[in-house]
Design a protein around this motif. Structure first.
Motif, PDB file in Angstrom:
ATOM      1  N   THR A   7       0.850  -1.188   0.000  1.00  0.00           N
ATOM      2  CA  THR A   7       0.000   0.000   0.000  1.00  0.00           C
ATOM      3  C   THR A   7       0.886   1.237   0.000  1.00  0.00           C
ATOM      4  OG1 THR A   7      -1.738  -1.160   1.225  1.00  0.00           O
ATOM      5  CG2 THR A   7      -1.821   1.246   1.208  1.00  0.00           C
ATOM      6  N   LEU A   8       0.622   2.143  -0.937  1.00  0.00           N
ATOM      7  CA  LEU A   8       1.414   3.369  -1.070  1.00  0.00           C
ATOM      8  C   LEU A   8       0.509   4.582  -0.901  1.00  0.00           C
ATOM      9  CD1 LEU A   8       3.687   2.475  -4.126  1.00  0.00           C
ATOM     10  CD2 LEU A   8       4.178   2.195  -1.688  1.00  0.00           C
ATOM     11  N   PHE A   9       0.999   5.569  -0.180  1.00  0.00           N
ATOM     12  CA  PHE A   9       0.238   6.783   0.106  1.00  0.00           C
ATOM     13  C   PHE A   9       0.826   7.968  -0.655  1.00  0.00           C
ATOM     14  CE2 PHE A   9      -0.593   3.934   3.566  1.00  0.00           C
ATOM     15  CZ  PHE A   9      -1.899   4.193   3.947  1.00  0.00           C
ATOM     16  N   LEU A  40      -3.179   2.108  -4.189  1.00  0.00           N
ATOM     17  CA  LEU A  40      -2.893   3.536  -4.103  1.00  0.00           C
ATOM     18  C   LEU A  40      -3.856   4.180  -3.109  1.00  0.00           C
ATOM     19  CD1 LEU A  40      -2.533   4.359  -7.921  1.00  0.00           C
ATOM     20  CD2 LEU A  40      -0.741   3.626  -6.329  1.00  0.00           C
ATOM     21  N   LYS A  41      -3.299   4.907  -2.152  1.00  0.00           N
ATOM     22  CA  LYS A  41      -4.119   5.585  -1.142  1.00  0.00           C
ATOM     23  C   LYS A  41      -3.778   7.070  -1.108  1.00  0.00           C
ATOM     24  CE  LYS A  41      -6.540   3.951   1.468  1.00  0.00           C
ATOM     25  NZ  LYS A  41      -8.021   3.760   1.376  1.00  0.00           N
ATOM     26  N   PHE A  53      -0.596  13.360 -11.736  1.00  0.00           N
ATOM     27  CA  PHE A  53      -0.152  12.139 -11.074  1.00  0.00           C
ATOM     28  C   PHE A  53       0.276  11.138 -12.138  1.00  0.00           C
ATOM     29  CE2 PHE A  53      -0.354   8.093  -8.954  1.00  0.00           C
ATOM     30  CZ  PHE A  53       0.083   8.378  -7.672  1.00  0.00           C
ATOM     31  N   LYS A  54       1.476  10.561 -11.956  1.00  0.00           N
ATOM     32  CA  LYS A  54       2.064   9.741 -13.011  1.00  0.00           C
ATOM     33  C   LYS A  54       2.556   8.397 -12.471  1.00  0.00           C
ATOM     34  CE  LYS A  54       4.636  13.289 -13.739  1.00  0.00           C
ATOM     35  NZ  LYS A  54       3.750  14.308 -13.161  1.00  0.00           N
ATOM     36  N   ASP A  91      -8.365   7.000  -5.048  1.00  0.00           N
ATOM     37  CA  ASP A  91      -8.094   6.516  -3.694  1.00  0.00           C
ATOM     38  C   ASP A  91      -8.605   5.079  -3.562  1.00  0.00           C
ATOM     39  OD1 ASP A  91      -7.398   6.410  -1.039  1.00  0.00           O
ATOM     40  OD2 ASP A  91      -9.202   7.442  -0.344  1.00  0.00           O
ATOM     41  N   GLY A  92      -7.716   4.143  -3.243  1.00  0.00           N
ATOM     42  CA  GLY A  92      -8.087   2.740  -3.128  1.00  0.00           C
ATOM     43  C   GLY A  92      -7.925   1.939  -4.408  1.00  0.00           C
ATOM     44  N   THR A  93      -7.450   2.570  -5.476  1.00  0.00           N
ATOM     45  CA  THR A  93      -7.226   1.867  -6.738  1.00  0.00           C
ATOM     46  C   THR A  93      -6.136   0.809  -6.563  1.00  0.00           C
ATOM     47  OG1 THR A  93      -7.902   3.736  -8.111  1.00  0.00           O
ATOM     48  CG2 THR A  93      -6.434   2.126  -9.126  1.00  0.00           C
ATOM     49  N   THR A  94      -6.362  -0.364  -7.146  1.00  0.00           N
ATOM     50  CA  THR A  94      -5.381  -1.443  -7.042  1.00  0.00           C
ATOM     51  C   THR A  94      -4.795  -1.772  -8.407  1.00  0.00           C
ATOM     52  OG1 THR A  94      -7.184  -3.053  -7.175  1.00  0.00           O
ATOM     53  CG2 THR A  94      -6.355  -2.498  -4.978  1.00  0.00           C
ATOM     54  N   ILE A  95      -3.513  -2.104  -8.389  1.00  0.00           N
ATOM     55  CA  ILE A  95      -2.762  -2.441  -9.599  1.00  0.00           C
ATOM     56  C   ILE A  95      -2.087  -3.789  -9.391  1.00  0.00           C
ATOM     57  CG2 ILE A  95      -0.842  -1.795 -11.098  1.00  0.00           C
ATOM     58  CD1 ILE A  95      -1.276   1.118 -10.133  1.00  0.00           C
ATOM     59  N   THR A  96      -2.301  -4.702 -10.311  1.00  0.00           N
ATOM     60  CA  THR A  96      -1.534  -5.949 -10.307  1.00  0.00           C
ATOM     61  C   THR A  96      -0.410  -5.822 -11.317  1.00  0.00           C
ATOM     62  OG1 THR A  96      -3.315  -7.412  -9.555  1.00  0.00           O
ATOM     63  CG2 THR A  96      -1.572  -8.408 -10.857  1.00  0.00           C
ATOM     64  N   GLN A  97       0.803  -6.066 -10.864  1.00  0.00           N
ATOM     65  CA  GLN A  97       1.971  -6.004 -11.751  1.00  0.00           C
ATOM     66  C   GLN A  97       2.594  -7.392 -11.891  1.00  0.00           C
ATOM     67  OE1 GLN A  97       5.490  -4.254 -10.164  1.00  0.00           O
ATOM     68  NE2 GLN A  97       6.612  -4.264 -12.095  1.00  0.00           N
TER      69      GLN A  97
END
Length: 410
Positions: free
Chosen positions: A149-151, A403-404, A311-312, A160-166
């Protein structure tokens, strides 16, 4: 012939010490003869296979097997050699001292090799032997889901709260177990992330390596915010001798098309605007840029229409790009996703205690999360494997990043 001289000398030295260890521990002629026969057969096989390696074909299942056998055969014997060489140093200095004070060991200059030292050497050698064997049989498909989790204070509200699978470094030409790969795809889908990102190296060299796996990877779910990908250093066919430039270029075009076939949008030094409600972020994808490898990534071109306050998220295969360029760039790339290192497929990780791999002496950022002044890079440990057909301590990874908005609470 000279290029074989040093390896043959090294093999001769470690075989000398390994035989010494066996002979000290047992006097059985059967065991000693069996050891010699097995050694001769394995060394002959390895020399033959390495001499037959064809740079116009590249890595194959046979070359993967050969490399695995080489490591299992040689690394434990190197351990034995270090222990017994250390004993020889001790024996030599002891012999020098005894020489000046009287006879020793029935008139022999060097004291007799001690049995318990050889037993210790053989015991220690079982550790890399068992580890490498585990890595080949189990470790290479021991997929781990790692969540982070990254702020970010300036993350748009809608994200806010979006998730990414890498995922990264598929290296499809190395696969040999459809069930395990399907299991990994199921793990990816279970995360139900808002976006799936793949950060390069879809093959070892040839586009055809991916053909048996296209239908499997097409099963990765289509998330709300899309599936995107970039190229890695292996995707350019640089590590092969091609019959012509056209053949190389045709293969490269076929590799790029693989991304379309598995329903990923390939970003080639470009960016896309990801929209969510009334907010947006930029996803930037560059071609490979490596301190030690091919440099065709163009960050300026990929970001030429992006404002510094947007935001990038940047996808760049090689983490040396972040270390050398990205973290210092005025456009402030909030999060960079990389791969490439595989964590060397070998190391030790004890969360909160220890993280070590030989690759850390080449790459400052080699596995997991790194930060500098609020700018992050995450280095995925890789989905597949290359060269050594296994993984020891550094497992294949599926990363899930949330992403938070705001600051992390201490």
């Amino acid at each position: 012939m000279l290029r074989w001289l040093i390896p043959l000398i090294i093999i001769a030295v470690i075989e000398f010490y390994s035989f010494q260890a066996i002979r000290t521990v047992t006097k059985s002629k059967f065991i000693l003869i069996l050891y010699v026969v097995i050694t001769v057969l394995v060394v002959s096989y390895l020399i033959y296979q390495f001499s037959q390696f064809d740079r116009s074909i590249g890595q194959t299942s046979k070359s993967l097997f050969t490399m695995g056998l080489f490591l299992i055969f040689v690394v434990p014997k190197i351990v034995i050699s270090f222990v017994l060489f250390g004993e020889d140093v001790f024996r030599f200095f002891k012999a020098i001292i005894v020489h000046f004070v009287g006879d020793n060991d029935g008139g022999k200059f060097m004291p007799t090799r001690r049995r318990f030292v050889s037993q210790i050497a053989l015991g220690l050698a079982t550790i890399p032997f068992a580890s490498l064997l585990y890595g080949i049989t189990i470790g290479k498909y021991n997929f781990k889901v790692i969540k982070q989790t990254l702020f970010f204070p300036d993350l748009p509200d809608s994200f806010d709260g979006t998730t990414i699978t890498q995922i990264s470094d598929i290296h499809s030409g190395s696969f040999d177990n459809p069930e395990k790969i399907q299991y990994a795809i199921d793990l990816i889908n279970e995360q139900n992330s808002d976006m799936v990102l793949f950060t390069g190296d879809i093959v070892n060299t040839h586009a055809k390596e991916m053909h048996p796996w296209i239908e499997t990877f097409k099963k990765i779910h289509n998330p709300a915010l899309g599936k995107f990908s970039i190229l890695g250093n292996h995707d350019y066919g640089e590590y092969l001798e091609w019959d012509s430039e056209k053949e190389k270029e045709d293969n490269f075009e076929a590799i790029k098309d693989l991304h379309r076939q598995i329903d990923f949008k390939l970003l080639l030094n470009e960016n896309v605007k990801i929209q969510k409600n009334s907010d947006s972020i930029r996803l930037v994808g560059v071609e490979n840029w490596g301190k030690h490898f091919k440099k065709v990534g163009d960050l300026e071109l990929a970001s030429n229409d992006i404002a510094s306050d947007e935001f990038k998220i940047l996808m760049s295969h090689d983490p040396s790009h972040w270390d050398s360029v990205v973290q210092h760039d005025d456009k402030n790339y909030h999060l960079t996703l990389s791969g490439h290192t595989h964590g060397f497929q070998f190391g030790i990780e004890i969360p909160g205690w220890l993280k070590w791999s030989p690759v850390q002496y080449v790459y400052k950022q080699w596995a997991g999360l790194y930060e500098n002044k609020g700018r992050y890079v995450y280095v995925n440990r890789g989905f597949g494997f290359h060269a050594y057909p296994g993984r020891v301590g550094i497992m294949p990874e599926i990363t899930v990043i949330e992403l938070k908005k705001g600051k992390k609470v201490a």
